[in-house]
Design a protein around this motif. Structure first.
Motif, PDB file in Angstrom:
ATOM      1  N   ALA A 190     -38.531  -9.763 -29.252  1.00 40.37           N
ATOM      2  CA  ALA A 190     -37.684 -10.442 -30.203  1.00 40.37           C
ATOM      3  C   ALA A 190     -36.762  -9.396 -30.871  1.00 40.37           C
ATOM      4  O   ALA A 190     -35.579  -9.843 -31.339  1.00 40.37           O
ATOM      5  CB  ALA A 190     -38.496 -11.082 -31.299  1.00 40.37           C
ATOM      6  N   LYS A 191     -36.964  -7.931 -30.683  1.00 34.14           N
ATOM      7  CA  LYS A 191     -35.869  -7.075 -31.209  1.00 34.14           C
ATOM      8  C   LYS A 191     -34.633  -7.119 -30.501  1.00 34.14           C
ATOM      9  O   LYS A 191     -33.648  -6.681 -30.712  1.00 34.14           O
ATOM     10  CB  LYS A 191     -36.227  -5.577 -30.997  1.00 34.14           C
ATOM     11  CG  LYS A 191     -37.501  -5.167 -32.371  1.00 34.14           C
ATOM     12  CD  LYS A 191     -37.918  -4.030 -31.975  1.00 34.14           C
ATOM     13  CE  LYS A 191     -39.097  -3.751 -33.002  1.00 34.14           C
ATOM     14  NZ  LYS A 191     -39.861  -2.297 -32.906  1.00 34.14           N
ATOM     15  N   TYR A 192     -34.943  -7.351 -28.927  1.00 30.63           N
ATOM     16  CA  TYR A 192     -33.816  -7.278 -28.073  1.00 30.63           C
ATOM     17  C   TYR A 192     -33.279  -8.698 -27.673  1.00 30.63           C
ATOM     18  O   TYR A 192     -32.303  -8.739 -26.692  1.00 30.63           O
ATOM     19  CB  TYR A 192     -34.236  -6.474 -26.870  1.00 30.63           C
ATOM     20  CG  TYR A 192     -34.776  -4.948 -27.153  1.00 30.63           C
ATOM     21  CD1 TYR A 192     -33.971  -4.160 -27.640  1.00 30.63           C
ATOM     22  CD2 TYR A 192     -36.248  -4.811 -27.219  1.00 30.63           C
ATOM     23  CE1 TYR A 192     -34.142  -2.985 -28.187  1.00 30.63           C
ATOM     24  CE2 TYR A 192     -36.519  -3.689 -27.734  1.00 30.63           C
ATOM     25  CZ  TYR A 192     -35.679  -2.417 -28.009  1.00 30.63           C
ATOM     26  OH  TYR A 192     -36.014  -1.300 -28.788  1.00 30.63           O
ATOM     27  N   VAL A 193     -34.087  -9.618 -27.738  1.00 31.62           N
ATOM     28  CA  VAL A 193     -33.825 -10.947 -27.311  1.00 31.62           C
ATOM     29  C   VAL A 193     -33.586 -11.657 -28.510  1.00 31.62           C
ATOM     30  O   VAL A 193     -34.610 -11.735 -29.081  1.00 31.62           O
ATOM     31  CB  VAL A 193     -34.642 -11.543 -26.129  1.00 31.62           C
ATOM     32  CG1 VAL A 193     -34.542 -12.759 -25.708  1.00 31.62           C
ATOM     33  CG2 VAL A 193     -34.737 -10.705 -25.060  1.00 31.62           C
ATOM     34  N   PRO A 194     -32.713 -12.613 -28.902  1.00 29.36           N
ATOM     35  CA  PRO A 194     -32.501 -13.469 -29.923  1.00 29.36           C
ATOM     36  C   PRO A 194     -33.902 -14.369 -29.998  1.00 29.36           C
ATOM     37  O   PRO A 194     -34.444 -14.912 -29.008  1.00 29.36           O
ATOM     38  CB  PRO A 194     -31.399 -14.242 -29.768  1.00 29.36           C
ATOM     39  CG  PRO A 194     -30.536 -13.611 -28.769  1.00 29.36           C
ATOM     40  CD  PRO A 194     -31.432 -12.686 -27.823  1.00 29.36           C
ATOM     41  N   MET A 195     -34.313 -14.471 -31.176  1.00 34.01           N
ATOM     42  CA  MET A 195     -35.673 -15.214 -31.626  1.00 34.01           C
ATOM     43  C   MET A 195     -35.644 -16.628 -30.916  1.00 34.01           C
ATOM     44  O   MET A 195     -36.415 -17.066 -30.170  1.00 34.01           O
ATOM     45  CB  MET A 195     -36.029 -15.412 -33.126  1.00 34.01           C
ATOM     46  CG  MET A 195     -37.249 -15.861 -33.158  1.00 34.01           C
ATOM     47  SD  MET A 195     -38.789 -14.845 -32.139  1.00 34.01           S
ATOM     48  CE  MET A 195     -39.860 -14.414 -33.111  1.00 34.01           C
TER      49      MET A 195
END
Length: 177
Positions: A112-117
């Motif tokens: 979730a840090k790199y891909v939108p939630m």
């Protein structure tokens, strides 16, 4: 006279002591049975408390965590300090299950840090996280003065800024599908 003719012998038995002894034996046996039943109830209650504390409580906590993940409760993904069990004995299977679940939470947090939630939620709901060929539209954007902004921030703040930016951009894209 007739009474004297019918009765030829008379015996008087003194069995009171024997009857009292038998009654006391019966009383002590009943007390012993009651004590054994109470001891059995106590032992069973103690076993149930052990099961509740050592087995059911960790399973209930794990089930609550799983329910939070299924509902995509972002707060449940936070890296919390797990309270240590005071128990001397651990149930190995539950410990392994909890460790695997903590690893899954950590993986989702990292992802979730790199891909939108919303994208993470969508992929988890659909259940397709593999690679496949597809036609896609790619959006390129530039953040004005990004380098000078990021140079002044800690890495965590930079990551938070990018994550927030991607989340906002994803919402705009999702709104125009």
């Amino acid at each position: 006279e007739e009474l004297n003719r019918t009765i030829t012998s008379l015996a008087i038995l003194d069995i009171r002591a024997s009857q009292e002894s038998s009654a006391m034996d019966s009383f002590y046996t009943t007390l012993l049975v009651i004590a054994l039943i109470l001891l059995g109830i106590f032992a069973l209650t103690r076993d149930m408390t052990f099961l509740s504390r050592r087995l059911l409580k960790p399973l209930r906590r794990l089930a609550d965590d799983m329910r939070d993940i299924v509902k995509f409760n972002v707060a449940a993904l936070q890296d919390e300090e797990e309270e240590e069990e005071q128990a001397l004995e651990h149930i190995a299977e539950i410990d392994r299950l909890r460790e695997k679940f903590k690893s899954m939470k950590k993986a989702i947090r990292s992802w979730a840090k790199y891909v939108p939630m919303p994208v993470v939620e969508l992929l988890l709901q659909v259940g397709e996280t593999g690679v496949r060929e597809a036609d896609v539209t790619i959006f390129f954007s530039d953040i004005a003065s990004f380098t000078s902004i990021v140079e002044k921030l800690d890495p965590e703040q930079s990551l938070w800024l990018l994550s927030r930016y991607f989340q906002d951009m994803s919402k705009v894209i999702d709104d125009h599908k």
